[in-house]
Design a protein around this motif. Structure first.
Motif, PDB file in Angstrom:
ATOM      1  N   UNK A  10       0.831  -1.215   0.000  1.00 21.90           N
ATOM      2  CA  UNK A  10       0.000   0.000   0.000  1.00 21.90           C
ATOM      3  C   UNK A  10       0.863   1.262   0.000  1.00 21.90           C
ATOM      4  N   UNK A  11       1.957   1.235   0.764  1.00 21.26           N
ATOM      5  CA  UNK A  11       2.825   2.405   0.840  1.00 21.26           C
ATOM      6  C   UNK A  11       3.370   2.758  -0.537  1.00 21.26           C
ATOM      7  N   UNK A  12       3.858   1.761  -1.252  1.00 16.88           N
ATOM      8  CA  UNK A  12       4.405   2.045  -2.582  1.00 16.88           C
ATOM      9  C   UNK A  12       3.284   2.346  -3.570  1.00 16.88           C
ATOM     10  N   UNK A  13       2.173   1.669  -3.442  1.00 11.68           N
ATOM     11  CA  UNK A  13       1.015   1.949  -4.315  1.00 11.68           C
ATOM     12  C   UNK A  13       0.591   3.407  -4.213  1.00 11.68           C
ATOM     13  N   UNK A  14       0.676   3.964  -3.018  1.00 13.71           N
ATOM     14  CA  UNK A  14       0.249   5.341  -2.784  1.00 13.71           C
ATOM     15  C   UNK A  14       1.350   6.359  -3.024  1.00 13.71           C
ATOM     16  N   UNK A  15       2.511   5.890  -3.509  1.00  9.97           N
ATOM     17  CA  UNK A  15       3.583   6.809  -3.865  1.00  9.97           C
ATOM     18  C   UNK A  15       4.537   7.154  -2.750  1.00  9.97           C
ATOM     19  N   UNK A  16       4.454   6.460  -1.614  1.00  7.88           N
ATOM     20  CA  UNK A  16       5.372   6.722  -0.512  1.00  7.88           C
ATOM     21  C   UNK A  16       6.710   6.029  -0.771  1.00  7.88           C
ATOM     22  N   UNK A  48       6.957  -0.400 -10.404  1.00  9.97           N
ATOM     23  CA  UNK A  48       6.984  -0.001 -11.809  1.00  9.97           C
ATOM     24  C   UNK A  48       6.204   1.298 -12.025  1.00  9.97           C
ATOM     25  N   UNK A  49       5.040   1.415 -11.400  1.00 11.91           N
ATOM     26  CA  UNK A  49       4.168   2.575 -11.628  1.00 11.91           C
ATOM     27  C   UNK A  49       4.592   3.794 -10.829  1.00 11.91           C
ATOM     28  N   UNK A  50       5.125   3.583  -9.618  1.00 11.47           N
ATOM     29  CA  UNK A  50       5.434   4.700  -8.725  1.00 11.47           C
ATOM     30  C   UNK A  50       6.917   5.031  -8.647  1.00 11.47           C
ATOM     31  N   UNK A  51       7.760   4.080  -9.053  1.00  8.59           N
ATOM     32  CA  UNK A  51       9.194   4.335  -9.032  1.00  8.59           C
ATOM     33  C   UNK A  51       9.808   4.220  -7.653  1.00  8.59           C
ATOM     34  N   UNK A  52      11.119   4.462  -7.617  1.00 11.70           N
ATOM     35  CA  UNK A  52      11.886   4.490  -6.361  1.00 11.70           C
ATOM     36  C   UNK A  52      12.917   5.597  -6.474  1.00 11.70           C
ATOM     37  N   UNK A 181      13.890  -1.863 -10.804  1.00  9.90           N
ATOM     38  CA  UNK A 181      14.036  -3.313 -10.693  1.00  9.90           C
ATOM     39  C   UNK A 181      15.084  -3.850 -11.661  1.00  9.90           C
ATOM     40  N   UNK A 182      15.189  -3.255 -12.857  1.00 12.64           N
ATOM     41  CA  UNK A 182      16.259  -3.650 -13.788  1.00 12.64           C
ATOM     42  C   UNK A 182      17.616  -3.332 -13.170  1.00 12.64           C
ATOM     43  N   UNK A 183      17.759  -2.099 -12.692  1.00 11.38           N
ATOM     44  CA  UNK A 183      19.052  -1.656 -12.171  1.00 11.38           C
ATOM     45  C   UNK A 183      19.477  -2.476 -10.952  1.00 11.38           C
ATOM     46  N   UNK A 184      18.565  -2.729 -10.040  1.00 10.94           N
ATOM     47  CA  UNK A 184      18.925  -3.502  -8.845  1.00 10.94           C
ATOM     48  C   UNK A 184      19.204  -4.956  -9.197  1.00 10.94           C
ATOM     49  N   UNK A 185      18.520  -5.493 -10.195  1.00 15.91           N
ATOM     50  CA  UNK A 185      18.772  -6.862 -10.639  1.00 15.91           C
ATOM     51  C   UNK A 185      20.187  -6.999 -11.186  1.00 15.91           C
ATOM     52  N   UNK A 186      20.561  -6.105 -12.083  1.00 21.65           N
ATOM     53  CA  UNK A 186      21.904  -6.153 -12.679  1.00 21.65           C
ATOM     54  C   UNK A 186      22.968  -5.966 -11.607  1.00 21.65           C
ATOM     55  N   UNK A 187      22.814  -4.913 -10.800  1.00 25.93           N
ATOM     56  CA  UNK A 187      23.887  -4.543  -9.892  1.00 25.93           C
ATOM     57  C   UNK A 187      23.991  -5.472  -8.684  1.00 25.93           C
ATOM     58  N   UNK A 188      22.889  -6.071  -8.254  1.00 24.19           N
ATOM     59  CA  UNK A 188      23.005  -7.012  -7.129  1.00 24.19           C
ATOM     60  C   UNK A 188      23.891  -8.183  -7.512  1.00 24.19           C
ATOM     61  N   UNK A 189      23.719  -8.686  -8.735  1.00 25.91           N
ATOM     62  CA  UNK A 189      24.549  -9.808  -9.182  1.00 25.91           C
ATOM     63  C   UNK A 189      25.995  -9.370  -9.391  1.00 25.91           C
ATOM     64  N   UNK A 190      26.176  -8.220 -10.033  1.00 27.98           N
ATOM     65  CA  UNK A 190      27.527  -7.777 -10.357  1.00 27.98           C
ATOM     66  C   UNK A 190      28.322  -7.417  -9.100  1.00 27.98           C
TER      67      UNK A 190
END
Length: 426
Positions: A10-16, A48-52, A181-190
């Motif tokens: 809910x927090x991320x859904x609401x943009x927090x 995806x919709x609200x970003x980080x 999610x793309x960036x964290x996926x790549x960099x977590x492995x690397x």
């Protein structure tokens, strides 16, 4: 539960923004199975919709790294530098680049993956070399880096298990396109691979995941920022992927072309990008005074390739697989080839058997496409433009269908597009 997954969603859904405790908890709980796939799918869609923001992305990446082990390369007696490409068509650069940078004096722990869809996988390419094995233990990786300076292998099972689980979920829930999610996926492995520095090749164009320069730049900025936040020297090259890289698309075909480069030949674009990435990697490794072009011309990189392949059980002198059926795709008109669409060529190669639709599918090592002309060159109607290689000729009609809109021929040559579009540094 220390937290409620519903509250996090809910927090991320609401943009927090999610705080560090929420992020650490939800990544760990999902990895352990305490958060269900449908709940993580909802959170991924909210992201995806609200970003980080960058702090959230850095913390999410850290949680993914913390879900597993981090490879300890501290005992390797060379500066360690890795490279990652976001994927493209004909992108065989890891194959000549890794032994070249090793021959220049650095150590390259290149933990690679397999292809999915229209983009090829480095492990699939190298498995076309008879005897070569992809799976090495952590001690084997360290020993090979110390002795040869070059290793290309599969990631160990303990590297970022949270990413492995989340990646599979994103693939079936329409959330692959999220830059955080793309960036964290790549960099977590690397980052978990333990190299001191990292150079990224962020592709842009029809054959790339990021179709336009603005998207590619945004991803590159996030990747470089994550590296800096985790103490890994990181930079990125933005490179064009509107046209297949080199002439060969497909596993054994790309290995053969890579060997040509290592022996002093090969397509100009493959050589250009290999050298550009090598210079950036050597700068990170404190070896800016070494000229990779001279090392490539000397034959030392080819020697490094042979040693790397042999150390992993491969025979560098063995014949590579060849396709049972080879047919040509003719130029539809006379003039200048102005378009050779990377995505269409990659899709056709996949349909010929070079790629897979699911991770468990097998690939044909000999399947693929050889480009007999590139944009800017004159072609003649009816003359061979592409070679289609496959062991299953019943796949040829579907490949030809994919190529129907791949080619454009005009009276005048198109404006040249630079291969390297920009460089992103902290």
């Amino acid at each position: 539960m220390a937290h409620s997954v519903i509250d996090v969603i809910r927090a991320k859904r609401d943009g927090d923004r999610l705080d560090d405790e929420q992020i650490d908890w939800v990544v760990d709980a999902y990895t352990r199975g305490a958060v269900a796939d449908e709940q993580m799918a909802a959170l991924a869609m909210a992201i995806l919709l609200r970003g980080m923001d960058r702090a959230e992305i850095a913390r999410w990446t850290a949680a993914m790294i913390g879900s597993g082990e981090r490879l300890d390369l501290s005992g390797v007696p060379r500066s360690t530098v890795d490279k990652h490409s976001t994927g493209g068509v004909g992108d065989k650069i890891t194959l000549p680049l890794t032994p070249l940078v090793a021959a220049c004096g650095a150590a390259v722990p290149q933990l690679s993956g397999r292809g999915l869809g229209h983009t090829g996988g480095t492990l699939d390419k190298l498995e076309s070399v008879p005897g070569w094995r992809a799976r090495l233990s952590a001690p084997e990786i360290r020993a090979q880096l110390a002795e040869i300076g070059a290793v290309v292998c599969a990631a160990t099972e303990g590297i970022a298990p949270a990413d492995r689980k989340l990646y599979a979920l994103r693939d079936v829930t329409g959330t692959v396109e999220s830059i955080p999610l793309i960036a964290s996926s790549i960099m977590s492995k690397k980052i978990a691979e333990g190299a001191e520095s990292l150079v990224l090749d962020v592709k842009c164009g029809s054959g790339a995941f990021m179709k336009d320069l603005e998207q590619a730049r945004a991803l590159a900025d996030e990747l470089v920022s994550i590296g800096a936040a985790h103490g890994v020297r990181t930079s990125a090259l933005l490179t064009d992927m509107s046209v297949p890289l080199g002439s060969a698309v497909g596993n054994a075909l790309e290995v053969a072309e890579s060997v040509e480069v290592l022996r002093g030949g090969g397509p100009a674009d493959v050589v250009e990008l290999t050298l550009a990435l090598a210079r950036e990697m050597l700068a990170h490794a404190g070896l800016s005074d070494v000229d990779p072009a001279e090392v490539l011309a000397s034959g030392k990189a080819y020697d490094s390739w042979r040693a790397m392949i042999g150390a992993q059980g491969g025979d560098p002198d063995a014949e590579l697989p060849t396709a049972a059926h080879v047919e040509t795709f003719a130029a539809p008109a006379t003039g200048v080839l102005s378009t050779l669409d990377a995505y269409a060529v990659g899709l056709a190669a996949w349909r010929l058997g070079a790629g897979r639709a699911r991770k468990e599918d097998a690939v044909q090592h000999a399947a693929g496409i050889r480009c007999l002309a590139k944009p800017g060159e004159r072609v003649t109607e009816g003359a061979p433009l592409l070679e289609l290689h496959t062991d299953t000729p019943e796949k040829l009609p579907a490949a030809r269908e994919a190529l129907a809109e791949a080619v454009a021929i005009t009276a005048e040559a198109p404006a040249a597009t630079p291969l390297i579009l920009d460089t992103i540094r902290p």
